[in-house]
Enzyme design. Sequence first.
Site, mmCIF file in Angstrom:
data_model
loop_
_atom_site.group_PDB
_atom_site.id
_atom_site.type_symbol
_atom_site.label_atom_id
_atom_site.label_comp_id
_atom_site.label_asym_id
_atom_site.label_seq_id
_atom_site.Cartn_x
_atom_site.Cartn_y
_atom_site.Cartn_z
ATOM 1 N N SER A 27 0.841 -1.203 0.000
ATOM 2 C CA SER A 27 0.000 0.000 0.000
ATOM 3 C C SER A 27 0.874 1.251 0.000
ATOM 4 O O SER A 27 2.041 1.238 0.399
ATOM 5 C CB SER A 27 -0.925 0.011 1.219
ATOM 6 O OG SER A 27 -0.184 0.243 2.397
ATOM 7 N N HIS A 28 0.293 2.336 -0.429
ATOM 8 C CA HIS A 28 1.023 3.602 -0.513
ATOM 9 C C HIS A 28 1.589 4.001 0.844
ATOM 10 O O HIS A 28 2.752 4.379 0.958
ATOM 11 C CB HIS A 28 0.111 4.702 -1.060
ATOM 12 C CG HIS A 28 0.794 6.016 -1.185
ATOM 13 N ND1 HIS A 28 1.713 6.276 -2.179
ATOM 14 C CD2 HIS A 28 0.725 7.140 -0.432
ATOM 15 C CE1 HIS A 28 2.168 7.506 -2.037
ATOM 16 N NE2 HIS A 28 1.582 8.056 -0.987
ATOM 17 N N MET A 29 0.777 3.917 1.892
ATOM 18 C CA MET A 29 1.233 4.333 3.220
ATOM 19 C C MET A 29 2.341 3.428 3.753
ATOM 20 O O MET A 29 3.260 3.892 4.418
ATOM 21 C CB MET A 29 0.069 4.398 4.201
ATOM 22 C CG MET A 29 -0.830 5.566 3.956
ATOM 23 S SD MET A 29 0.106 7.097 4.057
ATOM 24 C CE MET A 29 -1.190 8.284 3.990
#
Length: 63
Positions: A27-29
């Site tokens: 995921s991006h985070m």
Amino acid sequence: MKADPGFDWIFAKNISGLITKYGGVASHMSIRCAEFGIPAAIGCGDKIYDFICNCQNSFRLQK
């Protein structure tokens, strides 16, 4: 909290860690935390996330 690029501003707040209810390793985070060396628990799920948010010493960011 959504884990999309629109939440990158959070890294300007000198956070010491990040916990999300949803998401995964890619995921991006998760990737951004790894880039900044910030400890993260990504994709904890409903039960664990809700428990952590209800702990006395935890803080939750709401937009």
